[in-house]
Design a protein around this motif. Structure first.
Motif, PDB file in Angstrom:
ATOM      1  N   MET A   1       1.662  -5.399   9.698  1.00 49.02           N
ATOM      2  CA  MET A   1       0.866  -5.525   8.490  1.00 49.02           C
ATOM      3  C   MET A   1      -0.431  -4.746   8.650  1.00 49.02           C
ATOM      4  O   MET A   1      -1.076  -4.790   9.703  1.00 49.02           O
ATOM      5  CB  MET A   1       0.558  -6.993   8.194  1.00 49.02           C
ATOM      6  N   VAL A   2      -0.810  -4.014   7.606  1.00 45.69           N
ATOM      7  CA  VAL A   2      -2.090  -3.306   7.585  1.00 45.69           C
ATOM      8  C   VAL A   2      -2.892  -3.821   6.395  1.00 45.69           C
ATOM      9  O   VAL A   2      -2.362  -4.014   5.301  1.00 45.69           O
ATOM     10  CB  VAL A   2      -1.901  -1.785   7.497  1.00 45.69           C
ATOM     11  N   ILE A   3      -4.178  -4.063   6.638  1.00 47.40           N
ATOM     12  CA  ILE A   3      -5.066  -4.641   5.632  1.00 47.40           C
ATOM     13  C   ILE A   3      -6.273  -3.730   5.462  1.00 47.40           C
ATOM     14  O   ILE A   3      -6.859  -3.285   6.450  1.00 47.40           O
ATOM     15  CB  ILE A   3      -5.527  -6.046   6.051  1.00 47.40           C
ATOM     16  N   GLY A   4      -6.642  -3.444   4.222  1.00 50.51           N
ATOM     17  CA  GLY A   4      -7.812  -2.624   3.971  1.00 50.51           C
ATOM     18  C   GLY A   4      -7.745  -1.994   2.588  1.00 50.51           C
ATOM     19  O   GLY A   4      -6.662  -1.857   2.003  1.00 50.51           O
ATOM     20  N   ASN A   5      -8.903  -1.598   2.075  1.00 51.16           N
ATOM     21  CA  ASN A   5      -8.953  -0.972   0.759  1.00 51.16           C
ATOM     22  C   ASN A   5      -8.496   0.484   0.810  1.00 51.16           C
ATOM     23  O   ASN A   5      -7.948   1.002  -0.163  1.00 51.16           O
ATOM     24  CB  ASN A   5     -10.370  -1.046   0.191  1.00 51.16           C
ATOM     25  N   GLU A   6      -8.744   1.155   1.931  1.00 51.60           N
ATOM     26  CA  GLU A   6      -8.319   2.534   2.108  1.00 51.60           C
ATOM     27  C   GLU A   6      -7.513   2.640   3.394  1.00 51.60           C
ATOM     28  O   GLU A   6      -8.032   2.410   4.483  1.00 51.60           O
ATOM     29  CB  GLU A   6      -9.524   3.477   2.158  1.00 51.60           C
ATOM     30  N   LYS A   7      -6.229   2.996   3.257  1.00 49.80           N
ATOM     31  CA  LYS A   7      -5.329   3.092   4.408  1.00 49.80           C
ATOM     32  C   LYS A   7      -4.562   4.410   4.316  1.00 49.80           C
ATOM     33  O   LYS A   7      -3.950   4.687   3.271  1.00 49.80           O
ATOM     34  CB  LYS A   7      -4.335   1.922   4.409  1.00 49.80           C
ATOM     35  N   PRO A   8      -4.619   5.250   5.345  1.00 54.97           N
ATOM     36  CA  PRO A   8      -3.802   6.467   5.328  1.00 54.97           C
ATOM     37  C   PRO A   8      -2.329   6.110   5.144  1.00 54.97           C
ATOM     38  O   PRO A   8      -1.822   5.199   5.801  1.00 54.97           O
ATOM     39  CB  PRO A   8      -4.054   7.082   6.712  1.00 54.97           C
ATOM     40  N   PHE A   9      -1.652   6.802   4.237  1.00 50.99           N
ATOM     41  CA  PHE A   9      -0.261   6.439   3.962  1.00 50.99           C
ATOM     42  C   PHE A   9       0.619   6.616   5.190  1.00 50.99           C
ATOM     43  O   PHE A   9       1.641   5.940   5.328  1.00 50.99           O
ATOM     44  CB  PHE A   9       0.279   7.256   2.772  1.00 50.99           C
TER      45      PHE A   9
END
Length: 360
Positions: free
Chosen positions: A248-256
């Motif tokens: 799981m990755v959490i954040g407003n901006e995440k590299p695809f």
């Protein structure tokens, strides 16, 4: 005369025993390779033919029963693209109280962004090509704090410069060059009787990392990863093994490129890595390991997996895959050369995998 016959019989019997011992010694020497490498050949329309090699070197540190390894794989495509990956897991100190995991990856290869979510009817019709240059390094030293329980820091660095072949991709985070520096914690519980081709035991690993601009990252995000494996002996050398995996990755901006995915050579074999991509990935795979003859074994396996968006949760039919394969042991540490053939049920396409070591 009788004594002479007895002497001839004993001598012949001794020669037979010597021949048997020699054959056994030859077999043991064949199954005691510390280094193995196999050639690899693949073809994809976007990369043309690719040629390379995969292999590993196995060793035991002083006073160690667990086998350490340095593994590698690399390839070069006729379209002038390349990929190289090297990993190391070392067990040292008395009773394996310390372990170190290292990984270095460098590649320049064409890939596709199929989109996001678990609706394949949308993804496959809108794939967008890009060539990615990646340099990635990971380090996780751990120390035993209790019986079979390890803890340590998790550190990673990733630099990527994508070369977009479709301007539509530019709206995505990660379409421009970025770098990510992650720090966090790794926890491991390990009761496996052996690292390679495990026959009995449990393996559980949790990795949590935080990426922060003030620490040198381009974006702020959190990554959580859980890997649970259970190996159950059934009858003699028959083993039932299963793995539950979540990322799981959490954040407003995440590299695809750093979003959760499923599929590949180890997870959900038969599903192409990168088809499905979103905030959360979940996978369950199981495998029945079947002895055939001495160093030859077989396996049948299946998996179910999918990806989900944390803000706009959407249920879909899970992605199933199944297949079978052969294993050829190469040393006394139970390291195998692995050949798998698998199919996934969404597009009913087949995939082949030829490598060293088990999927899990």
């Amino acid at each position: 005369m009788i004594v002479a016959c007895l002497l001839l019989f004993v001598t012949a019997k001794a020669n037979d025993n010597d021949s048997t011992i020699n054959r056994r010694n030859k077999l043991e020497s064949i199954l005691n390779w510390n280094f193995v490498a196999v050639p690899t050949v693949s073809y994809q329309p976007e990369t043309n033919w690719a040629f390379g090699a995969a292999g590993a070197y196995y060793f035991n540190c002083k006073n160690q029963t667990r086998t350490s390894d340095i593994s590698f794989d690399g390839c070069y495509a006729l379209s002038h693209q390349y990929s190289f990956n090297i990993s190391n897991t070392t067990y040292f100190n008395e009773d394996s109280r310390w372990r170190m995991s290292l990984n270095l990856k460098f590649r320049k290869f064409q890939d596709y962004l199929y989109g996001f979510g678990n609706d394949g009817n949308v993804l496959f019709d809108n794939r967008q090509a890009y060539v990615s240059r990646i340099l990635e390094f990971k380090a996780m030293p751990q120390r035993a704090v209790a019986k079979d329980f390890y803890i340590g820091p998790a550190m990673s660095f990733r630099w990527e410069q994508p070369i977009m072949m479709d301007s539509l991709v530019n709206v995505q985070t990660g379409a421009e060059a970025y770098h990510m520096l992650g720090v966090g914690l790794v926890l491991t519980y390990d009761t496996r009787n052996q690292v390679n081709y495990t026959h009995d035991g449990v393996f559980l690993k949790f990795i949590g990392q935080f990426f922060e601009p003030t620490l040198g990252s381009s974006y702020r995000m959190t990554s959580l990863n859980v890997d649970w494996r259970h190996f159950v002996p059934i009858y003699k050398n028959f083993v039932f093994a299963y793995q539950c995996y979540g990322n799981m990755v959490i954040g407003n901006e995440k590299p695809f490129q750093m979003l959760s995915t499923t599929g590949g050579i180890d997870q959900s074999r038969g599903i192409r890595s990168g088809y499905w991509r979103d905030d959360l990935s979940l996978m369950l795979q199981a495998e029945l390991r079947i002895p055939i003859w001495r160093f030859l074994k077989a396996a049948v396996f299946g998996s179910v997996a999918d990806v989900y968006n944390l803000q706009q949760w959407h249920w879909a039919v899970p992605k199933f895959a199944y297949g079978a394969g052969l294993r050829v042991a190469i040393n006394q540490a139970k390291v195998n050369v692995r050949f798998d053939v698998a199919q996934q049920t969404y597009t009913h396409s087949w995939s082949c995998y030829f490598t060293v070591r088990e999927a899990f």
